[in-house]
Write a protein that holds these residues in place. Structure first.
Motif, PDB file in Angstrom:
ATOM      1  N   HIS A 237       0.859  -1.183   0.000  1.00  0.00           N
ATOM      2  CA  HIS A 237       0.000   0.000   0.000  1.00  0.00           C
ATOM      3  C   HIS A 237       0.892   1.228   0.000  1.00  0.00           C
ATOM      4  O   HIS A 237       1.769   1.372   0.853  1.00  0.00           O
TER       5      HIS A 237
ATOM      6  N   GLN B 273       4.621   0.530   0.171  1.00  0.00           N
ATOM      7  CA  GLN B 273       5.190  -0.105   1.356  1.00  0.00           C
ATOM      8  C   GLN B 273       4.569  -1.479   1.557  1.00  0.00           C
ATOM      9  O   GLN B 273       3.354  -1.666   1.394  1.00  0.00           O
TER      10      GLN B 273
ATOM     11  N   TRP C 273       1.642   0.466  12.707  1.00  0.00           N
ATOM     12  CA  TRP C 273       3.067   0.545  12.448  1.00  0.00           C
ATOM     13  C   TRP C 273       3.489   2.009  12.539  1.00  0.00           C
ATOM     14  O   TRP C 273       2.641   2.906  12.393  1.00  0.00           O
TER      15      TRP C 273
ATOM     16  N   GLY D 165       3.878   5.422  11.649  1.00  0.00           N
ATOM     17  CA  GLY D 165       3.456   6.233  10.516  1.00  0.00           C
ATOM     18  C   GLY D 165       2.277   5.722   9.723  1.00  0.00           C
ATOM     19  O   GLY D 165       1.809   6.393   8.796  1.00  0.00           O
ATOM     20  N   ARG D 166       1.737   4.549  10.038  1.00  0.00           N
ATOM     21  CA  ARG D 166       0.585   4.038   9.295  1.00  0.00           C
ATOM     22  C   ARG D 166      -0.160   3.009  10.136  1.00  0.00           C
ATOM     23  O   ARG D 166       0.410   2.397  11.056  1.00  0.00           O
ATOM     24  N   THR D 167      -1.430   2.824   9.818  1.00  0.00           N
ATOM     25  CA  THR D 167      -2.282   1.878  10.534  1.00  0.00           C
ATOM     26  C   THR D 167      -3.084   1.062   9.539  1.00  0.00           C
ATOM     27  O   THR D 167      -3.686   1.605   8.608  1.00  0.00           O
ATOM     28  N   LEU D 168      -3.085  -0.248   9.730  1.00  0.00           N
ATOM     29  CA  LEU D 168      -3.885  -1.157   8.929  1.00  0.00           C
ATOM     30  C   LEU D 168      -5.095  -1.585   9.752  1.00  0.00           C
ATOM     31  O   LEU D 168      -4.943  -2.064  10.876  1.00  0.00           O
TER      32      LEU D 168
ATOM     33  N   CYS E  64      -5.834   1.023   4.905  1.00  0.00           N
ATOM     34  CA  CYS E  64      -4.546   1.487   5.417  1.00  0.00           C
ATOM     35  C   CYS E  64      -4.506   3.009   5.389  1.00  0.00           C
ATOM     36  O   CYS E  64      -4.836   3.630   4.364  1.00  0.00           O
ATOM     37  N   SER E  65      -4.123   3.610   6.510  1.00  0.00           N
ATOM     38  CA  SER E  65      -3.999   5.065   6.604  1.00  0.00           C
ATOM     39  C   SER E  65      -2.558   5.427   6.908  1.00  0.00           C
ATOM     40  O   SER E  65      -1.883   4.732   7.663  1.00  0.00           O
ATOM     41  N   HIS E  66      -2.098   6.511   6.298  1.00  0.00           N
ATOM     42  CA  HIS E  66      -0.739   7.004   6.502  1.00  0.00           C
ATOM     43  C   HIS E  66      -0.800   8.382   7.123  1.00  0.00           C
ATOM     44  O   HIS E  66      -1.773   9.115   6.968  1.00  0.00           O
TER      45      HIS E  66
ATOM     46  N   ALA F  19      -1.012   8.286  12.390  1.00  0.00           N
ATOM     47  CA  ALA F  19      -1.252   6.859  12.235  1.00  0.00           C
ATOM     48  C   ALA F  19      -0.195   6.091  12.996  1.00  0.00           C
ATOM     49  O   ALA F  19       0.977   6.404  13.019  1.00  0.00           O
TER      50      ALA F  19
END
Length: 285
Positions: A30, A33, A209, A211-214, A277-279, A283
């Protein structure tokens, strides 16, 4: 498509699918990454990478027992039949578009005869997997399904989900008891060393993670149970939506926490998994 794999892309998602290798994902990204640990070139799925389907049962059956039937024991070190039949058989490509693929599979391994269909789609916002499994046999049988992803687990990974029960297991990872549990909400202190089943899952799990979230949302038959595996010796995280408790057919005292679904001839089990997924700076915080 190189004859062995299919690439699809939509929005910020791109994936590679291996129809001949159990219809599994060998890569999922995504925004450039990795979401899943990418499979090494030429490697079969089942190792600590990619994602595969577990059909017509998820996780383990003790000694391969399914009522009066015996399924092949493919994990001899602990005497279990593990992860079903579909992952070891190819799927056929029924349709392929730039952003989606439809796969179908027919399995006839006694006592099971079933037809499975899978729609994998990379949307403008989300990535979805829609599964349908139909009993094509002449008698009712217990059916189940699960999805086994190997997510990346960089330093700082956290997980959060709600459940009602957490199982304890024997040395073969078969459930022996269950206690009330709210689920999990934490980082490595909560994750490391787990190979644990949770029942009463509400169908939503968030992996954060840096900087980002699933966000993984399961519906239908896949929205009841969850297996979580986070080995200490490699940076991977398995968060596995499942339709039932491992070895449920052989554990009547625990089966109410996740029974297999009895399908009459022609009946169908369905389930859906959606990944969002958000960046951004917030996040994964």
């Amino acid at each position: 498509m190189d004859g062995l794999t299919i690439a699809i892309a939509g929005g910020a998602w791109d994936a590679r699918i291996a129809p001949a290798d159990g219809g599994g994902l060998i890569a999922l990204r995504h925004g450039g990454q990795d979401v899943l640990v990418a499979a090494p070139a030429g490697a079969r799925l089942g190792g600590p990478f990619g994602a595969f389907w577990m059909i017509p049962w998820a996780n383990r059956l003790d000694a391969g027992r399914l009522g009066p039937h015996r399924l092949p024991v493919n994990r001899p070190q602990d005497g279990t039949a593990i992860h079903g039949l579909s992952r070891d058989q190819p799927w056929r490509v029924a349709q392929r578009l730039e952003d989606r693929v439809i796969l179908v599979q027919d399995i006839d391994v006694a006592p099971y005869s079933y037809a499975a269909g899978l729609v994998i789609a990379a949307g403008a916002g989300d990535f979805t997997l829609d599964l349908a499994v139909t009993n094509a046999g002449d008698v009712p049988l217990p059916f189940g399904a699960g999805w086994h992803p190997w997510f990346v687990r960089p330093p700082g990974t956290r997980i959060a989900f709600r459940a009602t029960h957490r199982c304890t297991h024997d040395s073969r990872c078969l459930p022996v008891a269950a206690a009330p549990s709210p689920g999990l909400d934490g980082g490595e202190e909560a994750l490391l060393g787990l190979d644990t089943h949770f029942a009463g899952w509400d169908g939503v799990a968030r992996i954060a993670w840096p900087g980002r979230t699933l966000t993984m949302t399961a519906t239908g038959a896949l929205a009841t149970n969850l297996q979580v595996y986070a080995p200490r010796d490699r940076p991977v995280l398995c968060v596995e939506p499942s339709s039932h408790l491992p070895d449920a057919v052989n554990r009547p005292e625990l089966a109410p926490l996740g029974p297999m679904q009895a399908l009459a001839p022609g009946e169908t089990l369905t389930g859906r998994i959606r990944l969002d997924c958000s960046h951004g700076a917030g996040a994964g915080a």
